[in-house]
Design a protein around this motif. Structure first.
Motif, short mmCIF file in Angstrom:
data_model
loop_
_atom_site.label_atom_id
_atom_site.label_comp_id
_atom_site.label_asym_id
_atom_site.label_seq_id
_atom_site.Cartn_x
_atom_site.Cartn_y
_atom_site.Cartn_z
N SER A 1 66.50 49.52 -31.79
CA SER A 1 67.24 49.49 -30.54
C SER A 1 66.62 50.42 -29.52
O SER A 1 66.24 51.54 -29.83
N VAL A 2 66.55 49.96 -28.27
CA VAL A 2 65.95 50.74 -27.20
C VAL A 2 67.04 51.29 -26.31
O VAL A 2 67.90 50.54 -25.85
N SER B 1 67.31 41.08 -26.42
CA SER B 1 68.60 41.69 -26.11
C SER B 1 69.72 40.74 -26.51
O SER B 1 69.58 39.51 -26.38
N ASN B 2 70.81 41.32 -27.00
CA ASN B 2 72.00 40.51 -27.27
C ASN B 2 73.15 40.92 -26.35
O ASN B 2 74.31 40.60 -26.58
N GLY B 3 72.80 41.64 -25.28
CA GLY B 3 73.80 42.08 -24.31
C GLY B 3 74.22 43.51 -24.50
O GLY B 3 74.55 44.20 -23.53
N THR B 4 74.19 43.99 -25.73
CA THR B 4 74.57 45.38 -25.98
C THR B 4 73.42 46.18 -26.60
O THR B 4 73.40 47.39 -26.51
N GLN B 5 72.50 45.49 -27.25
CA GLN B 5 71.34 46.14 -27.85
C GLN B 5 70.06 45.55 -27.32
O GLN B 5 70.03 44.38 -26.91
N GLY C 1 72.76 34.71 -30.32
CA GLY C 1 73.17 35.60 -29.25
C GLY C 1 72.07 36.47 -28.69
O GLY C 1 72.29 37.22 -27.74
N TRP C 2 70.87 36.36 -29.28
CA TRP C 2 69.76 37.16 -28.78
C TRP C 2 68.90 36.36 -27.82
O TRP C 2 68.60 35.20 -28.06
N PHE C 3 68.52 36.99 -26.71
CA PHE C 3 67.58 36.40 -25.75
C PHE C 3 66.29 37.19 -25.87
O PHE C 3 66.30 38.42 -25.78
N ASN D 1 65.80 55.81 -30.88
CA ASN D 1 66.13 55.43 -29.50
C ASN D 1 65.04 55.89 -28.56
O ASN D 1 64.70 57.07 -28.53
N PHE D 2 64.51 54.96 -27.76
CA PHE D 2 63.39 55.32 -26.90
C PHE D 2 63.23 54.30 -25.80
O PHE D 2 63.76 53.20 -25.84
N ALA D 3 62.49 54.67 -24.76
CA ALA D 3 62.05 53.72 -23.74
C ALA D 3 60.59 53.40 -24.01
O ALA D 3 59.86 54.23 -24.57
#
Length: 250
Positions: A15-16, A46-50, A76-78, A162-164
């Motif tokens: 997850s980012v 992304s699934n909207g939250t992750q 649900g993932w794009f 967690n990172f960018a």
């Protein structure tokens, strides 16, 4: 089948959190030269939250080579593939993936290597050179790994998930410490390890390069603490018959 959406979770993609900005990626690495790895692909989902992050390589105008664990199968993932990641001089090109997602599973289970087909041909991005399997990296040879994943480490050298994405593709040189062998649930892999150097969350799917050619795909399996285990790399030479057949047939 509708447009299959690309991308990944991984053992090596995670997850980012875009609010987190870390200075360093690929532990112990350096900025990749602008003249190399122009075929590098960023896979984001992304699934909207992750959100998730992984790497890949453009090996044909319509095909990306990456790790199987870089393909997110849940609903649900794009997912998208991003080209022109390195160097960032012409702006990112965002492409979709079509229904042709090819897994390697001759034994009834999937090896950690996959081919993703783009919706349209790419004309202005260099292709990754495929390996000369008569000259494979041996124990002691140096391979170059790369990626945009994490990270500086946390307390006690613990990996941070967690990172960018890195602002510049990171490269690291590591010697091969274990020759090609069979690893259950992964397939045919070789390993590389160096003191104070490591691959991290988000680097899976990116290429391992030797003599300017792709010989491996970084596989997931990040240990809790950095630099404690060798990096597992899927041995592309073991899959070249399948890769060449796919590219010639499609």
């Amino acid at each position: 089948m509708a447009l299959l959406k690309v991308l990944l979770l991984l053992g090596l993609g995670v997850s980012v959190n875009s609010a987190v900005s870390l200075q360093k990626r690929i532990i112990g690495g350096h900025n990749c030269a602008d003249t190399e790895r122009q075929y590098h692909v960023r896979l984001e989902g992304s699934n909207g939250t992750q959100r998730t992050l992984c790497g890949g390589s453009l090996i044909h105008p319509k095909w990306i080579l990456t790790a199987d664990s870089c393909w997110k199968t849940e609903r649900g993932w794009f997912n998208v593939a991003m080209l022109n990641v390195h160097p960032r001089t012409t702006g990112l090109k965002v492409l979709g993936i079509q229904a042709d997602i090819l897994f390697y599973d001759p034994e009834g289970w999937r090896h950690d290597i996959i081919l993703l087909k783009l919706l349209r041909r790419v004309k202005d991005v260099p292709l990754a050179p495929l390996p000369d399997c008569s000259n494979r990296p041996k124990i002691g040879d140096t391979v170059q790994l790369a990626g945009e994943g994490a990270t500086t480490t946390g307390p006690n050298n613990e990996q941070i998930s967690n990172f960018a994405p890195a602002t510049h593709l990171q490269c690291v040189d590591m010697p091969v410490v274990e020759a090609s062998h069979f690893l259950p649930t992964y397939g045919r892999v070789f390993s590389a390890k160096a003191r104070n150097k490591d691959v991290c969350y988000g680097d899976a799917g990116s290429a391992a390069v030797f003599n300017g050619k792709i010989y491996g795909v970084i596989s997931p399996g990040v240990p809790r603490y950095a630099c404690e285990s060798a990096a597992s790399i899927v041995d592309v030479c073991e899959y070249m018959e399948w890769i060449r057949a796919t590219l010639s047939d499609k």
